[in-house]
Design a protein around this motif. Sequence first.
Motif, mmCIF file in Angstrom:
data_model
loop_
_atom_site.group_PDB
_atom_site.id
_atom_site.type_symbol
_atom_site.label_atom_id
_atom_site.label_comp_id
_atom_site.label_asym_id
_atom_site.label_seq_id
_atom_site.Cartn_x
_atom_site.Cartn_y
_atom_site.Cartn_z
ATOM 1 N N TYR A 10 0.824 -1.203 0.000
ATOM 2 C CA TYR A 10 0.000 0.000 0.000
ATOM 3 C C TYR A 10 0.862 1.258 0.000
ATOM 4 O O TYR A 10 1.744 1.421 0.847
ATOM 5 N N ALA A 11 0.585 2.133 -0.949
ATOM 6 C CA ALA A 11 1.352 3.382 -1.047
ATOM 7 C C ALA A 11 0.827 4.385 -0.035
ATOM 8 O O ALA A 11 -0.376 4.565 0.101
ATOM 9 N N PRO A 12 1.711 5.065 0.707
ATOM 10 C CA PRO A 12 1.251 6.109 1.624
ATOM 11 C C PRO A 12 0.435 7.159 0.865
ATOM 12 O O PRO A 12 0.858 7.668 -0.166
ATOM 13 N N GLN A 13 -0.767 7.439 1.396
ATOM 14 C CA GLN A 13 -1.670 8.383 0.761
ATOM 15 C C GLN A 13 -2.207 9.342 1.818
ATOM 16 O O GLN A 13 -1.613 9.501 2.876
ATOM 17 N N GLY A 14 -3.346 9.961 1.511
ATOM 18 C CA GLY A 14 -3.906 10.945 2.426
ATOM 19 C C GLY A 14 -4.162 10.403 3.815
ATOM 20 O O GLY A 14 -3.924 11.090 4.818
ATOM 21 N N ASP A 15 -4.639 9.148 3.902
ATOM 22 C CA ASP A 15 -4.910 8.575 5.224
ATOM 23 C C ASP A 15 -3.619 8.379 6.015
ATOM 24 O O ASP A 15 -3.566 8.647 7.217
ATOM 25 N N THR A 16 -2.561 7.932 5.331
ATOM 26 C CA THR A 16 -1.263 7.762 5.987
ATOM 27 C C THR A 16 -0.754 9.088 6.534
ATOM 28 O O THR A 16 -0.320 9.181 7.688
ATOM 29 N N HIS A 17 -0.810 10.124 5.703
ATOM 30 C CA HIS A 17 -0.296 11.432 6.114
ATOM 31 C C HIS A 17 -1.110 12.009 7.268
ATOM 32 O O HIS A 17 -0.549 12.642 8.184
#
Length: 218
Positions: A10-17
Amino acid sequence: MLLIRPPGVYAPQGDTHLLVSCVCREPLHASSRVLDLCTGTGAVALAASGKGAQVTAVDLSARAVATAWLNARLHHRRIRLRRGDLLAPVAGQRFDLITANPPYVPAGTGTSAPGCGAALAWDGGPDGRLLLDRICRTAPRLLARGGVLLVVQSSLANVPATLTTLRAAGLRTTVVARRRQAFGPVMTARATLFERLRLIAPGEREEELVVVRGVRER
């Protein structure tokens, strides 16, 4: 932050940030014990480690665990990595902070089983709560007194249910971060399904990301 991400992780996206921003506001120090569930690339675990905490990161995917190990080496961070199903690899341990960015995209398949392959990183079962409910029921047991649980999810996966389940588990809960964003490829591909399930209005192509914070009383 530069992160290695091979296909299938999974690529870091808005939820990760959004989750990372909340982790950075927690008062972590060298004796803080942190558990990062569904670690993926290890982005959230790295943020906690960067504040000096003792971090354990767990993922069901062997590829994700290997990726998080590589990213920890890349950034010269010490993270204890475990492969397994959510809390199973750390049963009986206690943590001051538990973070989770689980799969939460509603699949609407009519089955309780998640997808396979890369879809394991986002498929949350029929209503998006397959792993969310498990985390909300079981993670509070591993919190030390005064410990904090941070969970990020989409508004399409029933945020009130997360709040209710965590409160039933004895946590004091609040929503500490919100962010609206346009649908990415996965959500866009399921927009018609979401309309049929009345999770979004016709033509709507945005979701709200939410971080729920639960605190175990001292």
